[in-house]
Motif scaffolding. Structure first.
Motif, short mmCIF file in Angstrom:
data_model
loop_
_atom_site.label_atom_id
_atom_site.label_comp_id
_atom_site.label_asym_id
_atom_site.label_seq_id
_atom_site.Cartn_x
_atom_site.Cartn_y
_atom_site.Cartn_z
N ASP A 109 -81.75 71.56 6.80
CA ASP A 109 -81.62 72.58 5.75
C ASP A 109 -80.88 73.83 6.21
O ASP A 109 -80.43 74.62 5.39
CB ASP A 109 -83.00 72.97 5.21
CG ASP A 109 -83.67 71.84 4.44
OD1 ASP A 109 -82.97 70.88 4.07
OD2 ASP A 109 -84.89 71.91 4.23
N TYR A 110 -80.81 74.03 7.51
CA TYR A 110 -80.11 75.20 8.04
C TYR A 110 -78.79 74.72 8.63
O TYR A 110 -78.75 74.03 9.64
CB TYR A 110 -80.96 75.91 9.10
CG TYR A 110 -82.15 76.57 8.47
CD1 TYR A 110 -82.04 77.83 7.92
CD2 TYR A 110 -83.35 75.88 8.35
CE1 TYR A 110 -83.11 78.42 7.28
CE2 TYR A 110 -84.43 76.46 7.71
CZ TYR A 110 -84.31 77.73 7.18
OH TYR A 110 -85.38 78.31 6.54
N TYR A 111 -77.71 75.09 7.96
CA TYR A 111 -76.39 74.65 8.39
C TYR A 111 -75.33 75.64 7.94
O TYR A 111 -75.58 76.53 7.12
CB TYR A 111 -76.07 73.25 7.84
CG TYR A 111 -75.93 73.21 6.34
CD1 TYR A 111 -74.70 73.38 5.73
CD2 TYR A 111 -77.04 73.00 5.52
CE1 TYR A 111 -74.56 73.35 4.34
CE2 TYR A 111 -76.92 72.97 4.15
CZ TYR A 111 -75.68 73.14 3.57
OH TYR A 111 -75.56 73.11 2.20
N SER A 162 -78.48 73.26 12.35
CA SER A 162 -79.15 73.90 13.47
C SER A 162 -79.26 72.89 14.61
O SER A 162 -79.44 71.70 14.38
CB SER A 162 -80.52 74.42 13.04
OG SER A 162 -81.32 73.38 12.54
N HIS A 163 -79.14 73.38 15.85
CA HIS A 163 -79.04 72.46 16.98
C HIS A 163 -79.48 73.12 18.28
O HIS A 163 -79.63 74.34 18.36
CB HIS A 163 -77.61 71.95 17.14
CG HIS A 163 -76.61 73.05 17.25
ND1 HIS A 163 -76.01 73.60 16.15
CD2 HIS A 163 -76.14 73.72 18.33
CE1 HIS A 163 -75.19 74.56 16.54
NE2 HIS A 163 -75.25 74.66 17.85
N LEU A 164 -79.69 72.29 19.27
CA LEU A 164 -79.97 72.73 20.63
C LEU A 164 -78.68 72.74 21.43
O LEU A 164 -77.79 71.92 21.19
CB LEU A 164 -80.95 71.78 21.31
CG LEU A 164 -82.35 71.67 20.71
CD1 LEU A 164 -83.11 70.51 21.34
CD2 LEU A 164 -83.11 72.97 20.87
N ILE A 165 -78.57 73.66 22.38
CA ILE A 165 -77.46 73.68 23.32
C ILE A 165 -77.88 72.87 24.54
O ILE A 165 -79.00 73.04 25.04
CB ILE A 165 -77.13 75.13 23.75
CG1 ILE A 165 -76.68 75.95 22.56
CG2 ILE A 165 -76.09 75.14 24.86
CD1 ILE A 165 -75.40 75.51 21.94
N VAL A 166 -77.00 71.99 24.99
CA VAL A 166 -77.30 71.11 26.12
C VAL A 166 -76.12 71.10 27.09
O VAL A 166 -75.05 71.62 26.78
CB VAL A 166 -77.61 69.66 25.65
CG1 VAL A 166 -78.84 69.63 24.77
CG2 VAL A 166 -76.42 69.05 24.91
N SER A 168 -74.31 81.03 16.14
CA SER A 168 -74.97 80.58 14.92
C SER A 168 -75.60 79.20 15.06
O SER A 168 -75.09 78.35 15.79
CB SER A 168 -73.96 80.52 13.77
OG SER A 168 -73.41 81.78 13.54
N MET A 169 -76.67 78.98 14.33
CA MET A 169 -77.35 77.69 14.19
C MET A 169 -78.03 77.22 15.47
O MET A 169 -78.36 76.06 15.62
CB MET A 169 -76.39 76.59 13.69
CG MET A 169 -75.77 76.89 12.35
SD MET A 169 -77.00 76.89 11.03
CE MET A 169 -77.14 78.61 10.66
#
Length: 160
Positions: free
Chosen positions: A115-117, A127-131, A38-39
């Motif tokens: 706004d997306y959480y 919402s986020h990036l995977i690192v 998710s997100m």
């Protein structure tokens, strides 16, 4: 015609990180459907690209891997298509510092992404990036747990 500017123009006209509510929602849903995560709005990583260092700039381009390089920082979507590229930081930099100075880090501060959480144990996960571990953990970047011999299985599963 010069090949690199032509390719760059094609990239800019056909690929970009989501910048509308609908695009962000679609991206999040695609990752959820494909990876059950998710997100997620993309995967961010950097790579050192070997170069012949410009004269008098050798120390700027010499990296920890013992060769001269520039860094390409890129984001891919769930179909492994590039949605963002930052190219040209000197090889002595690390991925995290290139990201911090990039316009991508500023773009991800936009309210579209806030706004997306979802709420998990009273914590807002936007919402986020995977690192990978070269980056700092913040509200727009999710990184793996540090590797430890006695790491709980759920952390190992998350890192996978």
């Amino acid at each position: 015609m010069n090949f690199v500017p032509h390719c760059w123009h094609w990239f800019l006209s056909s690929h970009q990180i989501s910048n509308t509510n609908q695009e962000t929602e679609d991206t999040i849903n695609e990752f959820l459907n494909m990876f059950d995560y998710s997100m997620y709005i993309g995967a961010l990583n950097g790579i050192h690209i070997s170069v012949k260092s410009p004269l008098e700039l050798e120390t700027d381009h010499y990296n920890y891997k013992k060769f001269y390089s520039v860094i390409m920082l890129a984001v891919v979507n769930c179909d492994l298509e590039f949605t963002y590229i930052n190219f040209g930081a000197s090889g002595q930099c690390n991925d995290g510092s290139v990201y911090t100075r990039s316009n991508l880090s500023k773009v991800l501060q936009h309210s579209i992404y806030e706004d997306y959480y979802m709420m998990i144990n009273c914590i807002k996960i936007q919402s986020h990036l995977i690192v990978d571990s070269a980056f700092v953990l913040d509200r727009t970047l999710m990184k793996p747990f540090p590797e430890r011999p006695d790491m709980p299985q759920y952390n190992t599963i998350f890192n996978y």
